[in-house]
Design an enzyme around this catalytic site. Sequence first.
Site, mmCIF file in Angstrom:
data_model
loop_
_atom_site.group_PDB
_atom_site.id
_atom_site.type_symbol
_atom_site.label_atom_id
_atom_site.label_comp_id
_atom_site.label_asym_id
_atom_site.label_seq_id
_atom_site.Cartn_x
_atom_site.Cartn_y
_atom_site.Cartn_z
ATOM 1 N N GLU A 65 11.884 0.439 9.698
ATOM 2 C CA GLU A 65 11.856 0.748 10.985
ATOM 3 C C GLU A 65 12.297 -0.099 12.162
ATOM 4 O OE1 GLU A 65 7.657 3.799 10.299
ATOM 5 O OE2 GLU A 65 7.702 1.844 9.778
ATOM 6 N N THR A 210 -3.303 3.195 -0.031
ATOM 7 C CA THR A 210 -2.358 3.938 -0.834
ATOM 8 C C THR A 210 -1.452 3.951 -0.450
ATOM 9 O OG1 THR A 210 -3.218 6.132 -0.140
ATOM 10 C CG2 THR A 210 -4.972 4.615 -2.100
ATOM 11 N N GLY A 235 -2.402 5.156 5.405
ATOM 12 C CA GLY A 235 -1.927 6.706 6.337
ATOM 13 C C GLY A 235 -0.759 5.755 7.723
ATOM 14 N N ASP A 236 0.680 5.964 7.505
ATOM 15 C CA ASP A 236 1.401 4.886 8.287
ATOM 16 C C ASP A 236 2.538 5.592 8.818
ATOM 17 O OD1 ASP A 236 2.173 4.012 6.107
ATOM 18 O OD2 ASP A 236 2.287 2.331 6.900
HETATM 19 P P1 NAD Z 1 1.597 -0.702 -2.859
HETATM 20 O O1 NAD Z 1 2.556 0.654 -3.172
HETATM 21 O O2 NAD Z 1 1.608 -2.003 -3.460
HETATM 22 O O3 NAD Z 1 0.438 -0.112 -3.146
HETATM 23 C C1 NAD Z 1 -0.388 1.281 -2.834
HETATM 24 C C2 NAD Z 1 -1.518 1.118 -4.235
HETATM 25 O O4 NAD Z 1 -1.947 2.851 -3.598
HETATM 26 C C3 NAD Z 1 0.174 1.335 -5.136
HETATM 27 O O5 NAD Z 1 -1.357 0.812 -6.545
HETATM 28 C C4 NAD Z 1 -0.463 2.341 -6.015
HETATM 29 O O6 NAD Z 1 -1.481 2.976 -7.253
HETATM 30 C C5 NAD Z 1 -1.990 3.215 -5.389
HETATM 31 N N1 NAD Z 1 -2.642 4.687 -5.510
HETATM 32 C C6 NAD Z 1 -1.529 5.473 -5.227
HETATM 33 N N2 NAD Z 1 -1.632 6.785 -4.451
HETATM 34 C C7 NAD Z 1 -3.186 6.418 -5.270
HETATM 35 C C8 NAD Z 1 -5.146 7.620 -4.822
HETATM 36 N N3 NAD Z 1 -4.343 8.338 -4.345
HETATM 37 N N4 NAD Z 1 -5.649 6.694 -5.062
HETATM 38 C C9 NAD Z 1 -5.669 4.945 -5.835
HETATM 39 N N5 NAD Z 1 -4.848 4.563 -5.397
HETATM 40 C C10 NAD Z 1 -3.857 5.194 -5.391
HETATM 41 O O7 NAD Z 1 1.771 -0.528 -1.349
HETATM 42 P P2 NAD Z 1 1.197 -1.462 -0.420
HETATM 43 O O8 NAD Z 1 2.095 -2.408 0.037
HETATM 44 O O9 NAD Z 1 -0.517 -2.377 -1.182
HETATM 45 O O10 NAD Z 1 0.520 -0.704 0.619
HETATM 46 C C11 NAD Z 1 0.201 0.061 1.254
HETATM 47 C C12 NAD Z 1 0.437 0.735 2.243
HETATM 48 O O11 NAD Z 1 -0.027 0.907 3.086
HETATM 49 C C13 NAD Z 1 1.442 1.349 2.583
HETATM 50 O O12 NAD Z 1 1.182 3.188 2.243
HETATM 51 C C14 NAD Z 1 2.109 0.816 2.861
HETATM 52 O O13 NAD Z 1 2.937 1.696 4.176
HETATM 53 C C15 NAD Z 1 0.824 0.294 4.203
HETATM 54 N N6 NAD Z 1 0.711 -0.571 5.274
HETATM 55 C C16 NAD Z 1 0.545 -0.310 6.206
HETATM 56 C C17 NAD Z 1 0.225 -1.208 7.052
HETATM 57 C C18 NAD Z 1 -0.300 -1.584 8.614
HETATM 58 O O14 NAD Z 1 -0.215 -2.305 9.610
HETATM 59 N N7 NAD Z 1 -1.165 -0.626 8.784
HETATM 60 C C19 NAD Z 1 0.777 -2.820 6.737
HETATM 61 C C20 NAD Z 1 1.515 -2.575 5.418
HETATM 62 C C21 NAD Z 1 1.249 -1.828 4.621
#
Ligand code: NAD
Length: 352
Positions: A65, A210, A235-236
Site C-alpha cells: 500500500e 492478530t 482487521g485492516d
Molecule cells: P504479527 O504477524 O507479528 O503478529 C500477529 C500475531 O497474531 C501472531 O503472533 C499470531 O500467532 C497471532 N494470531 C493469529 N491468529 C490468532 C488468533 N486467532 N488468536 C490469537 N492470536 C492470533 O503481526 P503484527 O505486526 O503484530 O500485526 C498484527 C496485525 O495488526 C496485522 O494484521 C497488521 O496488518 C495489523 N496492523 C494494523 C495497524 C493499524 O494501524 N491498524 C498497524 C500495524 C499493523
Amino acid sequence: MPLTPSDKALVPFVSVDHMMKLVHHIGIEPMLIGLAEYIEADFRRWELFDKTPRIASHSAEGVIELMPTSDGEVYGFKYVNGHPRNTKAGLQTVTAFGLLANVGNGYPVLLSEMTVLTALRTAATSAMVALHLAPKGADTMAMIGAGAQSEFQSLAMKALVGLKSVRLYDIDPMATEKAARNLTGMGLEVVACRSAEESMEGAQIITTCTADKQYATILTDNMVGAGVHINAIGGDCPGKTELAPAILHRASIFVEYPEQTRIEGEIQQLAPDHPVTEFWQVLAGTAPGRRDAAEITLFDSVGFAIEDFSALRYVRDRIAGTDLFTPLDLLADPDDPRDLFGMVMRAGPGAG
Ligand code: NAD
C-alpha cells in the site's frame, strides 16, 4: 551531522539502526507520548489535510500500500506491506518506509525506515484514542495477538492511559512467551493467558492485534461485556477482520477516515451507511466520545496516512542536531539545473 547549505540536495535518511538509537536516545515511553502529541495536533487540524483512502495492491499472499497526504506545506507518504504468512518464513508481516517533502519545491526533506516507526505510531494512536474513550480508571488490558505490535501497544497504554496490567494471549504460545519476556521489568504486571477468554478477565480495554487474511472471529459477541473499550488493530484489509458483526451492532464505533475504514476495517461487515464517528471530531468537540459507563466503545483502527505524516514530522524534529541520520545522495544536483546531461557525461571514464 547537521546539514550545511551546500548539502541542499542531500536528503537525511534515518535507517533502522538510527531509529533504534533514537528510541533509546529519547526513551520508548517519552517517544510514544511525543508521537501521540504530534498525532493529536494533526488530528486537530484534520480538515486542512489532503486525504484519500490508501492505494492498495492486493495479492493472494498480502497487500502493498501507498499512503499519501499533505498539509499544504509538507507532503508525506508511506510504503507499507501486510503479509500474514511472512513470519513463517522468518520475515515481518509489516514493513515500511516513508518520506516527507517540501510542497514548495517538491524536494524530499526526509527518508526514513518506518517498520519500527509504524509500530510506535500505531501504538501511540491507539493510546491517544483510548485516553478519550476507555472507561475512567481503566488499568487492565487484554492483548490478543502477541506479535510485533503487541509490546508497543502495551507500553503506549501504560505511558498514556495509566495501564497497570496486561493480559497476553496468542494462538501461538511461543509468541505469548516472547511478549511476556519482553515486557517483564517494564513496570507492568504481565499475565500470560491460555485463551482469549482468560485474557479478558477483568480487562476494561481489549486490544485485538492478530494477523490472518480472513474474516476471523477473535472476539465473539458473548465475550464482550458492557462498558469496555475495544481497540481493534488487526482487521485492516478487505476480507481481513477480527470481530463478530454482532459486537459492532452493540458498540459506538470510532474511525480514522471513514472512506478508508469502510473498505478495510471491521465496518466492512456493516451496511455502508452504518453510523460511525470520525475520531478527530471528538478531539474538536463536535462529536461526543464515551457517553456512559455501560457503553461499548470500539476504535476500528486501520492506520491512516496522517498518523504516518505526524510520525515523520516528529522524527524530523527529533533528529535535528543529532547524528542519527545519513545524508543521502538521492537527488541529482547539476550546477546548472538544465544541464543534467552534461553532469552525467562529466562523470564518465576519464573524469576527474
Ligand atoms: P504479527 O504477524 O507479528 O503478529 C500477529 C500475531 O497474531 C501472531 O503472533 C499470531 O500467532 C497471532 N494470531 C493469529 N491468529 C490468532 C488468533 N486467532 N488468536 C490469537 N492470536 C492470533 O503481526 P503484527 O505486526 O503484530 O500485526 C498484527 C496485525 O495488526 C496485522 O494484521 C497488521 O496488518 C495489523 N496492523 C494494523 C495497524 C493499524 O494501524 N491498524 C498497524 C500495524 C499493523
